[in-house]
Write a protein that holds these residues in place. Structure first.
Motif, PDB file in Angstrom:
ATOM      1  N   ALA A 172      16.768  -0.085   2.850  1.00 38.76           N
ATOM      2  CA  ALA A 172      15.743  -0.760   3.640  1.00 38.76           C
ATOM      3  C   ALA A 172      14.374  -0.402   3.055  1.00 38.76           C
ATOM      4  O   ALA A 172      13.769   0.599   3.430  1.00 38.76           O
ATOM      5  CB  ALA A 172      15.823  -0.345   5.101  1.00 38.76           C
ATOM      6  N   ASN A 173      13.926  -1.237   2.127  1.00 38.56           N
ATOM      7  CA  ASN A 173      12.624  -0.990   1.499  1.00 38.56           C
ATOM      8  C   ASN A 173      11.543  -1.577   2.408  1.00 38.56           C
ATOM      9  O   ASN A 173      10.860  -2.547   2.067  1.00 38.56           O
ATOM     10  CB  ASN A 173      12.578  -1.617   0.107  1.00 38.56           C
ATOM     11  N   VAL A 174      11.424  -0.974   3.599  1.00 35.56           N
ATOM     12  CA  VAL A 174      10.531  -1.508   4.624  1.00 35.56           C
ATOM     13  C   VAL A 174       9.065  -1.340   4.227  1.00 35.56           C
ATOM     14  O   VAL A 174       8.702  -0.406   3.505  1.00 35.56           O
ATOM     15  CB  VAL A 174      10.762  -0.794   5.975  1.00 35.56           C
ATOM     16  N   PRO A 175       8.187  -2.247   4.686  1.00 32.97           N
ATOM     17  CA  PRO A 175       6.749  -2.043   4.458  1.00 32.97           C
ATOM     18  C   PRO A 175       6.300  -0.806   5.224  1.00 32.97           C
ATOM     19  O   PRO A 175       6.684  -0.622   6.387  1.00 32.97           O
ATOM     20  CB  PRO A 175       6.118  -3.318   5.028  1.00 32.97           C
ATOM     21  N   TYR A 176       5.493   0.061   4.577  1.00 29.59           N
ATOM     22  CA  TYR A 176       5.089   1.277   5.285  1.00 29.59           C
ATOM     23  C   TYR A 176       3.605   1.601   5.117  1.00 29.59           C
ATOM     24  O   TYR A 176       3.164   2.722   5.398  1.00 29.59           O
ATOM     25  CB  TYR A 176       5.956   2.465   4.867  1.00 29.59           C
ATOM     26  N   VAL A 177       2.821   0.621   4.711  1.00 30.02           N
ATOM     27  CA  VAL A 177       1.376   0.816   4.624  1.00 30.02           C
ATOM     28  C   VAL A 177       0.766   0.541   6.003  1.00 30.02           C
ATOM     29  O   VAL A 177       0.980  -0.531   6.570  1.00 30.02           O
ATOM     30  CB  VAL A 177       0.744  -0.136   3.592  1.00 30.02           C
ATOM     31  N   PRO A 178       0.017   1.490   6.578  1.00 32.05           N
ATOM     32  CA  PRO A 178      -0.657   1.219   7.860  1.00 32.05           C
ATOM     33  C   PRO A 178      -1.585   0.019   7.738  1.00 32.05           C
ATOM     34  O   PRO A 178      -2.228  -0.185   6.697  1.00 32.05           O
ATOM     35  CB  PRO A 178      -1.439   2.513   8.124  1.00 32.05           C
ATOM     36  N   THR A 179      -1.647  -0.772   8.780  1.00 32.17           N
ATOM     37  CA  THR A 179      -2.417  -2.020   8.742  1.00 32.17           C
ATOM     38  C   THR A 179      -3.836  -1.824   8.223  1.00 32.17           C
ATOM     39  O   THR A 179      -4.307  -2.587   7.367  1.00 32.17           O
ATOM     40  CB  THR A 179      -2.467  -2.646  10.147  1.00 32.17           C
ATOM     41  N   GLU A 180      -4.526  -0.803   8.715  1.00 31.95           N
ATOM     42  CA  GLU A 180      -5.923  -0.614   8.327  1.00 31.95           C
ATOM     43  C   GLU A 180      -6.072  -0.168   6.881  1.00 31.95           C
ATOM     44  O   GLU A 180      -7.173  -0.193   6.336  1.00 31.95           O
ATOM     45  CB  GLU A 180      -6.594   0.401   9.249  1.00 31.95           C
ATOM     46  N   GLU A 181      -4.972   0.212   6.226  1.00 36.09           N
ATOM     47  CA  GLU A 181      -5.038   0.646   4.838  1.00 36.09           C
ATOM     48  C   GLU A 181      -4.621  -0.440   3.850  1.00 36.09           C
ATOM     49  O   GLU A 181      -4.746  -0.245   2.636  1.00 36.09           O
ATOM     50  CB  GLU A 181      -4.167   1.894   4.636  1.00 36.09           C
ATOM     51  N   VAL A 182      -4.136  -1.565   4.348  1.00 39.16           N
ATOM     52  CA  VAL A 182      -3.721  -2.643   3.448  1.00 39.16           C
ATOM     53  C   VAL A 182      -4.887  -3.105   2.583  1.00 39.16           C
ATOM     54  O   VAL A 182      -4.740  -3.384   1.390  1.00 39.16           O
ATOM     55  CB  VAL A 182      -3.141  -3.827   4.244  1.00 39.16           C
ATOM     56  N   GLU A 183      -6.084  -3.164   3.184  1.00 43.75           N
ATOM     57  CA  GLU A 183      -7.260  -3.611   2.438  1.00 43.75           C
ATOM     58  C   GLU A 183      -7.682  -2.617   1.363  1.00 43.75           C
ATOM     59  O   GLU A 183      -8.542  -2.934   0.533  1.00 43.75           O
ATOM     60  CB  GLU A 183      -8.424  -3.865   3.393  1.00 43.75           C
ATOM     61  N   LEU A 184      -7.110  -1.425   1.373  1.00 40.84           N
ATOM     62  CA  LEU A 184      -7.437  -0.422   0.364  1.00 40.84           C
ATOM     63  C   LEU A 184      -6.483  -0.475  -0.832  1.00 40.84           C
ATOM     64  O   LEU A 184      -6.684   0.237  -1.815  1.00 40.84           O
ATOM     65  CB  LEU A 184      -7.390   0.979   0.988  1.00 40.84           C
ATOM     66  N   LEU A 185      -5.459  -1.302  -0.736  1.00 39.68           N
ATOM     67  CA  LEU A 185      -4.492  -1.413  -1.826  1.00 39.68           C
ATOM     68  C   LEU A 185      -5.130  -2.075  -3.046  1.00 39.68           C
ATOM     69  O   LEU A 185      -6.120  -2.806  -2.922  1.00 39.68           O
ATOM     70  CB  LEU A 185      -3.290  -2.246  -1.372  1.00 39.68           C
ATOM     71  N   PRO A 186      -4.560  -1.841  -4.229  1.00 38.47           N
ATOM     72  CA  PRO A 186      -5.048  -2.541  -5.424  1.00 38.47           C
ATOM     73  C   PRO A 186      -4.995  -4.049  -5.210  1.00 38.47           C
ATOM     74  O   PRO A 186      -4.104  -4.563  -4.519  1.00 38.47           O
ATOM     75  CB  PRO A 186      -4.081  -2.093  -6.520  1.00 38.47           C
ATOM     76  N   LEU A 198       4.024  -5.619   2.896  1.00 36.43           N
ATOM     77  CA  LEU A 198       3.156  -4.447   2.742  1.00 36.43           C
ATOM     78  C   LEU A 198       2.809  -3.778   4.060  1.00 36.43           C
ATOM     79  O   LEU A 198       2.788  -2.551   4.166  1.00 36.43           O
ATOM     80  CB  LEU A 198       1.845  -4.865   2.049  1.00 36.43           C
ATOM     81  N   ASP A 199       2.509  -4.587   5.082  1.00 37.43           N
ATOM     82  CA  ASP A 199       1.943  -4.100   6.340  1.00 37.43           C
ATOM     83  C   ASP A 199       3.024  -3.556   7.261  1.00 37.43           C
ATOM     84  O   ASP A 199       3.873  -4.287   7.763  1.00 37.43           O
ATOM     85  CB  ASP A 199       1.199  -5.256   7.021  1.00 37.43           C
ATOM     86  N   GLY A 200       2.957  -2.241   7.504  1.00 37.08           N
ATOM     87  CA  GLY A 200       3.940  -1.588   8.356  1.00 37.08           C
ATOM     88  C   GLY A 200       3.465  -1.325   9.770  1.00 37.08           C
ATOM     89  O   GLY A 200       4.077  -0.546  10.503  1.00 37.08           O
ATOM     90  N   GLY A 201       2.365  -1.972  10.168  1.00 36.84           N
ATOM     91  CA  GLY A 201       1.871  -1.763  11.527  1.00 36.84           C
ATOM     92  C   GLY A 201       0.863  -0.635  11.596  1.00 36.84           C
ATOM     93  O   GLY A 201       0.459  -0.067  10.578  1.00 36.84           O
ATOM     94  N   ALA A 202       0.456  -0.296  12.802  1.00 30.93           N
ATOM     95  CA  ALA A 202      -0.636   0.660  13.020  1.00 30.93           C
ATOM     96  C   ALA A 202      -0.447   1.968  12.268  1.00 30.93           C
ATOM     97  O   ALA A 202      -1.377   2.478  11.649  1.00 30.93           O
ATOM     98  CB  ALA A 202      -0.816   0.916  14.504  1.00 30.93           C
ATOM     99  N   ASP A 203       0.741   2.532  12.320  1.00 31.14           N
ATOM    100  CA  ASP A 203       0.986   3.802  11.622  1.00 31.14           C
ATOM    101  C   ASP A 203       1.898   3.632  10.415  1.00 31.14           C
ATOM    102  O   ASP A 203       2.308   4.613   9.793  1.00 31.14           O
ATOM    103  CB  ASP A 203       1.563   4.847  12.572  1.00 31.14           C
ATOM    104  N   GLY A 204       2.227   2.389  10.102  1.00 35.26           N
ATOM    105  CA  GLY A 204       3.072   2.112   8.945  1.00 35.26           C
ATOM    106  C   GLY A 204       4.562   2.213   9.205  1.00 35.26           C
ATOM    107  O   GLY A 204       5.366   1.986   8.300  1.00 35.26           O
ATOM    108  N   LEU A 205       4.958   2.509  10.440  1.00 30.07           N
ATOM    109  CA  LEU A 205       6.370   2.771  10.721  1.00 30.07           C
ATOM    110  C   LEU A 205       7.004   1.775  11.684  1.00 30.07           C
ATOM    111  O   LEU A 205       8.125   1.978  12.142  1.00 30.07           O
ATOM    112  CB  LEU A 205       6.533   4.194  11.269  1.00 30.07           C
TER     113      LEU A 205
END
Length: 267
Positions: A172-186, A198-205
């Motif tokens: 399960a290669n689930v998305p685990y980037v917290p929502t507020e950090e998606v904009e910080l991705l390359p 990419l977006d794993g929700g508020a805490d990424g989980l």
């Protein structure tokens, strides 16, 4: 590298890519030149790469676990660090394992695991699923070539009911980037890969919680759920799967900056 006189000089391509910030400009120039069918095609590919598209989307494939995985525009590009997850899965898969690849994206993980098990007991079936129609179309080419089937839908929902209690390895290669950090991705990921990957929700989980809740119903006794997470998310991730009644261990690869959680249903 030798090239037709009609093609742009290799050195010019390298210079253009390097000026655009491509760290591995020489390697990329070779791949682009090899993938191009015509000089015009090569120039168009270089332009797309310079504009910021992931190399894999430009040439149409990614190398993963020694395989050439087709990757369509907009589809999540398999990361080399995730090869560690496949290695961990291969180490625990029993002979003739039933395999499931959730949040499969291009289907790279399932295809690579199936290939790794060939000649070592093989597998009894490979099933993959993703909610993104573009990913499903792409995965069908990669997974079908590995002898598997791909389903479109939300997590376990589209899988055949006959798999209940029979899955030996659940990737399960689930998305685990917290929502507020998606904009910080390359930009390559943020602008050119589906946000749902990419977006794993508020805490990424958020997605992991749903997978962990359903996993015990799908895993065979002694079956394993494996997923990747960040180092700082490990305590919460471990707690999440433990609450679902699974036994947990954590595997790390410092060289690839990879952290994998292996959760097992008691036998």
């Amino acid at each position: 590298m030798s090239a037709s006189p009609l093609f742009p000089p290799y050195s010019a391509i390298v210079t253009t890519l390097r000026a655009a910030g491509c760290v591995f400009a020489e390697d990329e120039a070779r791949l682009l030149t090899a993938a191009a069918g015509t000089p015009a095609g090569l120039l168009a590919m270089v332009e797309r790469r310079v504009a910021g598209l992931p190399l894999e989307h430009v040439i149409g494939w990614a190398e993963f676990c020694g395989l050439r995985i087709e990757v369509d525009p907009g589809v999540f590009v398999p990361r080399r660090r995730t090869e560690f997850l496949v290695e961990q899965a291969a180490a625990v898969a029993p002979p003739g394992a039933v395999l499931v690849d959730l949040c499969c994206g291009s289907g790279a993980l399932g295809a690579a695991l199936a290939a790794a098990l060939t000649g070592a007991g093989g597998h009894a079936g490979l099933y993959a699923a993703d909610i993104d129609p573009a990913a499903v179309r792409c995965a069908r080419r990669n997974v079908t070539a590995a002898g598997g089937r791909v389903y479109e839908g939300d997590l376990f929902e589209p899988l055949p009911a006959t798999l209940h209690g029979r899955v030996d390895v659940l990737l399960a290669n689930v998305p685990y980037v917290p929502t507020e950090e998606v904009e910080l991705l390359p930009a390559e990921a943020r602008l050119h890969e589906a946000r749902v990957a990419l977006d794993g929700g508020a805490d990424g989980l958020d997605v992991l919680r749903r997978v962990a809740a359903g996993a015990p119903h799908w895993l065979a006794p002694g079956g394993h759920l494996l997923f990747e997470t960040s180092e700082r998310q490990v305590p919460q991730a471990v707690d999440t799967v433990t609450r679902s009644g699974l036994a947990v261990r954590v595997a790390e690869c410092e060289e690839r900056y990879a952290t994998v959680v292996v959760a097992t249903r008691p036998g």
